[in-house]
Write an enzyme that holds these catalytic residues in place. Sequence first.
Site, PDB file in Angstrom:
ATOM      1  N   SER A 129       0.640   7.796  -3.284  1.00  0.00           N
ATOM      2  CA  SER A 129       1.481   6.600  -3.178  1.00  0.00           C
ATOM      3  C   SER A 129       2.897   6.868  -3.674  1.00  0.00           C
ATOM      4  O   SER A 129       3.106   7.643  -4.600  1.00  0.00           O
ATOM      5  CB  SER A 129       0.882   5.447  -3.985  1.00  0.00           C
ATOM      6  OG  SER A 129       1.744   4.327  -3.866  1.00  0.00           O
ATOM      7  N   LYS A 183      -7.097   4.373  -3.697  1.00  0.00           N
ATOM      8  CA  LYS A 183      -5.828   4.181  -2.978  1.00  0.00           C
ATOM      9  C   LYS A 183      -5.890   2.945  -2.072  1.00  0.00           C
ATOM     10  O   LYS A 183      -4.919   2.190  -1.943  1.00  0.00           O
ATOM     11  CB  LYS A 183      -5.485   5.427  -2.153  1.00  0.00           C
ATOM     12  CG  LYS A 183      -4.229   5.273  -1.286  1.00  0.00           C
ATOM     13  CD  LYS A 183      -3.011   4.944  -2.134  1.00  0.00           C
ATOM     14  CE  LYS A 183      -1.669   4.855  -1.474  1.00  0.00           C
ATOM     15  NZ  LYS A 183      -1.467   4.563  -0.122  1.00  0.00           N
ATOM     16  N   HIS A 186      -5.421   0.028  -4.245  1.00  0.00           N
ATOM     17  CA  HIS A 186      -3.985   0.014  -4.606  1.00  0.00           C
ATOM     18  C   HIS A 186      -3.209  -0.713  -3.509  1.00  0.00           C
ATOM     19  O   HIS A 186      -2.369  -1.570  -3.756  1.00  0.00           O
ATOM     20  CB  HIS A 186      -3.486   1.455  -4.765  1.00  0.00           C
ATOM     21  CG  HIS A 186      -2.000   1.617  -4.754  1.00  0.00           C
ATOM     22  ND1 HIS A 186      -1.242   1.525  -3.600  1.00  0.00           N
ATOM     23  CD2 HIS A 186      -1.100   1.849  -5.747  1.00  0.00           C
ATOM     24  CE1 HIS A 186       0.037   1.678  -3.881  1.00  0.00           C
ATOM     25  NE2 HIS A 186       0.149   1.888  -5.190  1.00  0.00           N
ATOM     26  N   ASN A 187      -3.504  -0.368  -2.255  1.00  0.00           N
ATOM     27  CA  ASN A 187      -2.774  -0.977  -1.147  1.00  0.00           C
ATOM     28  C   ASN A 187      -3.105  -2.462  -0.993  1.00  0.00           C
ATOM     29  O   ASN A 187      -2.237  -3.256  -0.624  1.00  0.00           O
ATOM     30  CB  ASN A 187      -3.087  -0.235   0.162  1.00  0.00           C
ATOM     31  CG  ASN A 187      -2.325   1.074   0.258  1.00  0.00           C
ATOM     32  OD1 ASN A 187      -1.897   1.618  -0.748  1.00  0.00           O
ATOM     33  ND2 ASN A 187      -2.166   1.578   1.452  1.00  0.00           N
ATOM     34  N   GLU A 190      -0.977  -4.074  -3.340  1.00  0.00           N
ATOM     35  CA  GLU A 190       0.383  -3.992  -2.757  1.00  0.00           C
ATOM     36  C   GLU A 190       0.595  -5.135  -1.743  1.00  0.00           C
ATOM     37  O   GLU A 190       1.623  -5.824  -1.780  1.00  0.00           O
ATOM     38  CB  GLU A 190       0.510  -2.624  -2.080  1.00  0.00           C
ATOM     39  CG  GLU A 190       1.762  -2.359  -1.281  1.00  0.00           C
ATOM     40  CD  GLU A 190       1.667  -0.988  -0.564  1.00  0.00           C
ATOM     41  OE1 GLU A 190       1.459   0.034  -1.239  1.00  0.00           O
ATOM     42  OE2 GLU A 190       1.775  -0.958   0.686  1.00  0.00           O
ATOM     43  N   TYR A 191      -0.384  -5.361  -0.865  1.00  0.00           N
ATOM     44  CA  TYR A 191      -0.296  -6.464   0.099  1.00  0.00           C
ATOM     45  C   TYR A 191      -0.111  -7.784  -0.649  1.00  0.00           C
ATOM     46  O   TYR A 191       0.673  -8.644  -0.256  1.00  0.00           O
ATOM     47  CB  TYR A 191      -1.573  -6.581   0.932  1.00  0.00           C
ATOM     48  CG  TYR A 191      -1.705  -5.683   2.135  1.00  0.00           C
ATOM     49  CD1 TYR A 191      -1.366  -4.338   2.095  1.00  0.00           C
ATOM     50  CD2 TYR A 191      -2.231  -6.179   3.327  1.00  0.00           C
ATOM     51  CE1 TYR A 191      -1.530  -3.520   3.206  1.00  0.00           C
ATOM     52  CE2 TYR A 191      -2.393  -5.374   4.440  1.00  0.00           C
ATOM     53  CZ  TYR A 191      -2.058  -4.035   4.373  1.00  0.00           C
ATOM     54  OH  TYR A 191      -2.231  -3.232   5.478  1.00  0.00           O
ATOM     55  N   ARG A 449     -29.079 -26.043   1.693  1.00  0.00           N
ATOM     56  CA  ARG A 449     -29.769 -24.855   2.219  1.00  0.00           C
ATOM     57  C   ARG A 449     -31.279 -25.042   2.138  1.00  0.00           C
ATOM     58  O   ARG A 449     -32.030 -24.677   3.039  1.00  0.00           O
ATOM     59  CB  ARG A 449     -29.353 -23.599   1.433  1.00  0.00           C
ATOM     60  CG  ARG A 449     -27.901 -23.187   1.656  1.00  0.00           C
ATOM     61  CD  ARG A 449     -27.521 -21.993   0.795  1.00  0.00           C
ATOM     62  NE  ARG A 449     -28.224 -20.792   1.194  1.00  0.00           N
ATOM     63  CZ  ARG A 449     -28.958 -20.035   0.399  1.00  0.00           C
ATOM     64  NH1 ARG A 449     -29.087 -20.373  -0.885  1.00  0.00           N
ATOM     65  NH2 ARG A 449     -29.569 -18.967   0.833  1.00  0.00           N
TER      66      ARG A 449
END
Length: 472
Positions: A129, A183, A186-187, A190-191, A449
């Site tokens: 990154s 990773k 991590h993204n 980030e979003y 239910r």
Amino acid sequence: MLKSHFGLIGLGVMGENLVLNAERNGFSSAVYNRTCSKTEEFLRGRGQGKNIQGATDLQDFVGKLERPRRILIMVKAGAAVDAVIDQLSLFLEKGDLLIDGGNSDYQDTESRVKRLEGKNLGFIGMGVSGGARGALEGPSMMPGGTKASYLAVESLLTRMAAQVEDGPCVTYIGPGGSGHLVKTVHNGIEYGIEQILAEAYDLMKRIKGMKGDQIADILAQWNSTEELSSYLVEITEVCLRTKDSLDGADLVEKIMDKAGQKGTGLWTVVTALQLGAAVPTIYAALNSRVMSSMKSQRIAAESSLKGPAVKDCDLGSSSDAMSPLMDAVVLSCVASYAQGMELLRIASSSLDYSLHMPSIAQIWKGGCIIRSRLLKRIQDAFNTDPQPVNLMMDSWFVYQVNQRLPGLMKVVAGAAEAGVPVPCFSSTLDYINSYRTGRLPQNLVQAMRDCFGSHTYQRLDKDGSFHTEWLS
Ligand code: 6PG
């Protein structure tokens, strides 16, 4: 010519910058790119005068590397990675090691590690990154695979990585696809942070009528605080100040409001749902990109689906750094990190990855896109309790939530009354409100239910499984 220490396949921007980084740190390198002209161009340009040699084909490339070979593959995630592995394997020998530095799906990495280790070749799936600049100057790296494979490249990676006060931004993540899973998450975070900042911008623009520079001034104030000082806040300020060279107007206002995605945000949400981790703020960010891409439908609906006229609400003022809005941004960022970390904690136990949470926070403190001062607090929280039920239960975060919840509530209520969408802020509010509610209404869901499907329910007052003939 002497054999090189390190090999790189794929001279895209990331590949070029990573090999220049390795070479600068004392690792002579050999490079190969499928289109040979690209290699020649690189060696005549940025690679000139460096301890880097080019190769014309894969056999030539492999022959230029000292043994055991250490080869970083920087090609598009997916089928291209397998194609390179298959072609390379013809020339590799026992003990050689491949590193996939792209944004690969962790499940693909899991099977590649097994396949290659079975052939006595090492394979590391490594999240990288920091974008192009990070790759050159020092990225954050998340390598997963066998410990032996990691140790074979540890000195290379620790020298290439970004450095923070307590060490390099790289560590052994764990076995199999764990590096790429970390990773991916991590993204996802980030979003979340990108969408949170976009929502804050939209409220300041649409409700307060502020222009790019005025909003940028608020971001500059936020970036000087412990809670919000971060790379993404810093670059958002820059984006908002940038003018269109054609007419001097704010450039962001000329950009089409459709956000794309390459997969990692989606994988974060899918993995979370599969493993039973709640990531509503991250999901809201992903869904916002999906909604944004429906541009023509949104324009058509604008005139038919009438909301209230945009009206003023209390977002604070520039003299108090837009205090309630800052509360909403801080808590939504905290929620993004908390949800990502919780997903990693659950994944670690379901997939037997033994992730070391303080180290993950540590290697995200520098080099990567989500680097921020908050990560020091996150690292401290995981050092105090490596398996907390939720980051928000750490005492520093408890204080933040209690101080800032009224501000977040005010912003979400104001945005709702003004008809401005704030998916990450409102999801965060629901997340915190749900998390702090001892009794939720799912007792009624359970009753329904059981009523239509005899799914049974548990009782609060006695043990066991119960069924009622509701319709008799
Ligand atoms: C990084 C980034 C990077 C990622 C892009 C694209 O850590 O340097 O996460 O690896 O590929 O940000 O992501 P989207 O196109 O899906 O937004």
